[in-house]
Design an enzyme around this catalytic site. Sequence first.
Site, PDB file in Angstrom:
ATOM      1  N   TYR A  68      52.328  45.276  30.241  1.00 36.90           N
ATOM      2  CA  TYR A  68      51.088  45.138  31.039  1.00 36.90           C
ATOM      3  C   TYR A  68      51.028  46.235  32.094  1.00 36.90           C
ATOM      4  O   TYR A  68      50.030  46.966  32.202  1.00 36.90           O
ATOM      5  CB  TYR A  68      51.030  43.750  31.700  1.00 36.90           C
ATOM      6  CG  TYR A  68      50.035  43.675  32.844  1.00 36.90           C
ATOM      7  CD1 TYR A  68      48.663  43.762  32.601  1.00 36.90           C
ATOM      8  CD2 TYR A  68      50.460  43.513  34.172  1.00 36.90           C
ATOM      9  CE1 TYR A  68      47.740  43.709  33.657  1.00 36.90           C
ATOM     10  CE2 TYR A  68      49.550  43.462  35.224  1.00 36.90           C
ATOM     11  CZ  TYR A  68      48.189  43.557  34.962  1.00 36.90           C
ATOM     12  OH  TYR A  68      47.291  43.513  36.006  1.00 36.90           O
ATOM     13  N   LYS A 106      48.363  49.401  32.510  1.00 39.65           N
ATOM     14  CA  LYS A 106      47.534  49.615  33.705  1.00 39.65           C
ATOM     15  C   LYS A 106      47.835  50.990  34.327  1.00 39.65           C
ATOM     16  O   LYS A 106      46.932  51.684  34.791  1.00 39.65           O
ATOM     17  CB  LYS A 106      47.759  48.504  34.725  1.00 39.65           C
ATOM     18  CG  LYS A 106      47.277  47.123  34.295  1.00 39.65           C
ATOM     19  CD  LYS A 106      45.775  47.017  34.123  1.00 39.65           C
ATOM     20  CE  LYS A 106      45.011  47.107  35.431  1.00 39.65           C
ATOM     21  NZ  LYS A 106      43.551  46.851  35.209  1.00 39.65           N
TER      22      LYS A 106
HETATM   23  P1  NAD Z   1      41.550  37.795  33.689  1.00 40.37           P
HETATM   24  O1  NAD Z   1      42.510  37.848  32.550  1.00 40.37           O
HETATM   25  O2  NAD Z   1      41.293  36.491  34.375  1.00 40.37           O
HETATM   26  O3  NAD Z   1      40.109  38.332  33.207  1.00 40.37           O
HETATM   27  C1  NAD Z   1      39.960  39.462  32.400  1.00 40.37           C
HETATM   28  C2  NAD Z   1      38.525  39.454  31.866  1.00 40.37           C
HETATM   29  O4  NAD Z   1      38.332  40.614  31.073  1.00 40.37           O
HETATM   30  C3  NAD Z   1      38.213  38.257  30.963  1.00 40.37           C
HETATM   31  O5  NAD Z   1      36.950  37.716  31.309  1.00 40.37           O
HETATM   32  C4  NAD Z   1      38.172  38.854  29.568  1.00 40.37           C
HETATM   33  O6  NAD Z   1      37.312  38.160  28.674  1.00 40.37           O
HETATM   34  C5  NAD Z   1      37.669  40.249  29.866  1.00 40.37           C
HETATM   35  N1  NAD Z   1      38.034  41.230  28.832  1.00 40.37           N
HETATM   36  C6  NAD Z   1      39.243  41.385  28.214  1.00 40.37           C
HETATM   37  N2  NAD Z   1      39.172  42.377  27.325  1.00 40.37           N
HETATM   38  C7  NAD Z   1      37.902  42.882  27.399  1.00 40.37           C
HETATM   39  C8  NAD Z   1      37.218  43.930  26.749  1.00 40.37           C
HETATM   40  N3  NAD Z   1      37.828  44.691  25.816  1.00 40.37           N
HETATM   41  N4  NAD Z   1      35.932  44.179  27.074  1.00 40.37           N
HETATM   42  C9  NAD Z   1      35.300  43.424  28.015  1.00 40.37           C
HETATM   43  N5  NAD Z   1      35.884  42.391  28.640  1.00 40.37           N
HETATM   44  C10 NAD Z   1      37.170  42.133  28.344  1.00 40.37           C
HETATM   45  O7  NAD Z   1      42.038  38.894  34.713  1.00 40.37           O
HETATM   46  P2  NAD Z   1      41.957  38.929  36.304  1.00 40.37           P
HETATM   47  O8  NAD Z   1      43.149  38.246  36.852  1.00 40.37           O
HETATM   48  O9  NAD Z   1      40.602  38.517  36.723  1.00 40.37           O
HETATM   49  O10 NAD Z   1      42.154  40.483  36.550  1.00 40.37           O
HETATM   50  C11 NAD Z   1      41.024  41.358  36.572  1.00 40.37           C
HETATM   51  C12 NAD Z   1      41.508  42.781  36.790  1.00 40.37           C
HETATM   52  O11 NAD Z   1      42.207  42.846  38.027  1.00 40.37           O
HETATM   53  C13 NAD Z   1      42.485  43.275  35.722  1.00 40.37           C
HETATM   54  O12 NAD Z   1      42.189  44.611  35.453  1.00 40.37           O
HETATM   55  C14 NAD Z   1      43.849  43.152  36.371  1.00 40.37           C
HETATM   56  O13 NAD Z   1      44.732  44.107  35.879  1.00 40.37           O
HETATM   57  C15 NAD Z   1      43.501  43.407  37.826  1.00 40.37           C
HETATM   58  N6  NAD Z   1      44.388  42.771  38.797  1.00 40.37           N
HETATM   59  C16 NAD Z   1      44.669  41.437  38.717  1.00 40.37           C
HETATM   60  C17 NAD Z   1      45.495  40.838  39.669  1.00 40.37           C
HETATM   61  C18 NAD Z   1      45.791  39.356  39.629  1.00 40.37           C
HETATM   62  O14 NAD Z   1      46.630  38.886  40.409  1.00 40.37           O
HETATM   63  N7  NAD Z   1      45.157  38.575  38.792  1.00 40.37           N
HETATM   64  C19 NAD Z   1      46.054  41.613  40.703  1.00 40.37           C
HETATM   65  C20 NAD Z   1      45.741  42.990  40.753  1.00 40.37           C
HETATM   66  C21 NAD Z   1      44.895  43.550  39.797  1.00 40.37           C
END
Ligand code: NAD
Length: 358
Positions: A160, A164
Amino acid sequence: MSDRKIIVTGGAGFIGANFVHHMVGRGWHVITLDALTYAGNRANVASLDGDPQHSFIHGSITDGALIDTLLAEHSPRAIVNFAAESHVDRSIDGPKDFIDTNIVGVYTLLESIRAYYIESARANSETAFRFLHVSTDEVYGSIETGEFTENSPYSPNSPYAASKASADHLVHAWQKTFGIPAIVTNCTNNYGPFQFPEKLIPLMITKALAEQPLPIYGNGLQVRDWVHVEDHCRALSMVLEHGIPGETYIVGGNASRQNLEVVRHICDILDRLRPRTSGKPYTELIEHVTDRPAHDTRYAVDSAKIQAEIGWRPEYDFKSGIEQTVNWYLDNEDWIDVVREKYDGRRLGRTGHRGSGT
Ligand code: NAD
Ligand code: TYD
């Protein structure tokens, strides 16, 4: 270009949905694009159905033709990219989707933006188009002491984090080489409403409510910095308005906690708000299981740059944020039932073996 119109990719997921609500609430017109994978939940933005400020498109960021069409149709002020495969354990079980969405998907977005922005000469106009790419502190790897800054070297350890990190590098390269006005944010662990219950905090809440064991990987002494999702969304909207293209901003919650401490804290809140019928404490359900491979021991970040240059700082303290989050899950058991169908029947967390943890 529409000054107050943005495309939010991954807007049906946890942070994306919170961001969509945040921006619509602030008067923006939002087009949510989401592939609705297991983590995407249409219901997360369904309360906006019928709202002229919001529209939902079911599609993938790997579909360049779709992105081209959306850009041409809407001439948005920005694309804010949340779309990703986001769970470390799943990336260990099956990395391919992480490569497809997190790397190829971002490459596809960048190429569509390049055609839209550069080749149509928007680069020379007064417009302020932005590509805001939402990334993670996990790209920096694990740190024993001290804190990561925007200048720390990338050293990802999980598939993962590596996916990223790759995407961040592509964004930086497309910004430098082609002049795409891109900004990257690297945020610590989020928690709050709408988080899919495969991540530590909602997993523990939902498992506790179901009277299931609470799986702690290894000794549970690993440290994460926690930021409430509303604080993260506020940071992103401020970066969108005031951030400088080509820059990176680290977003931290100023709330470092060991995993065991977090889980015990959740148990204590549940003991008070929803005592078990047996009268026993929820901590009794805690079970140490086999550790995650290459488990990062500690994440910690320094948010001085975004505080000084953008004027953002977190408003939630961990105690009030967790209390609010536990209450949200208690008030939204229907939501838990809907997403439960997506995760029941498959392994949640690395359960199975009792580990050697304390
Ligand atoms: P999540 O897994 O809850 O949501 C991801 C969303 O992306 C889902 O709605 C999914 O359907 C959609 N998705 C997946 N593949 C796709 C594609 N090919 N095209 C369009 N949509 C697609 O993730 P999250 O926790 O909301 O994280 C969102 C972003 O923030 C991510 O990029 C993650 O790396 C980043 N992030 C998350 C955290 C955390 O703690 N959750 C912290 C820092 C950064
Ligand atoms: P997670 O929420 O998966 O986020 P990340 O791995 O991206 O930090 O995990 C947070 C921490 O909690 C991490 O150190 C792994 C640990 N963890 C457990 O101990 N048990 C679990 O069941 C899960 C999902 C995570």
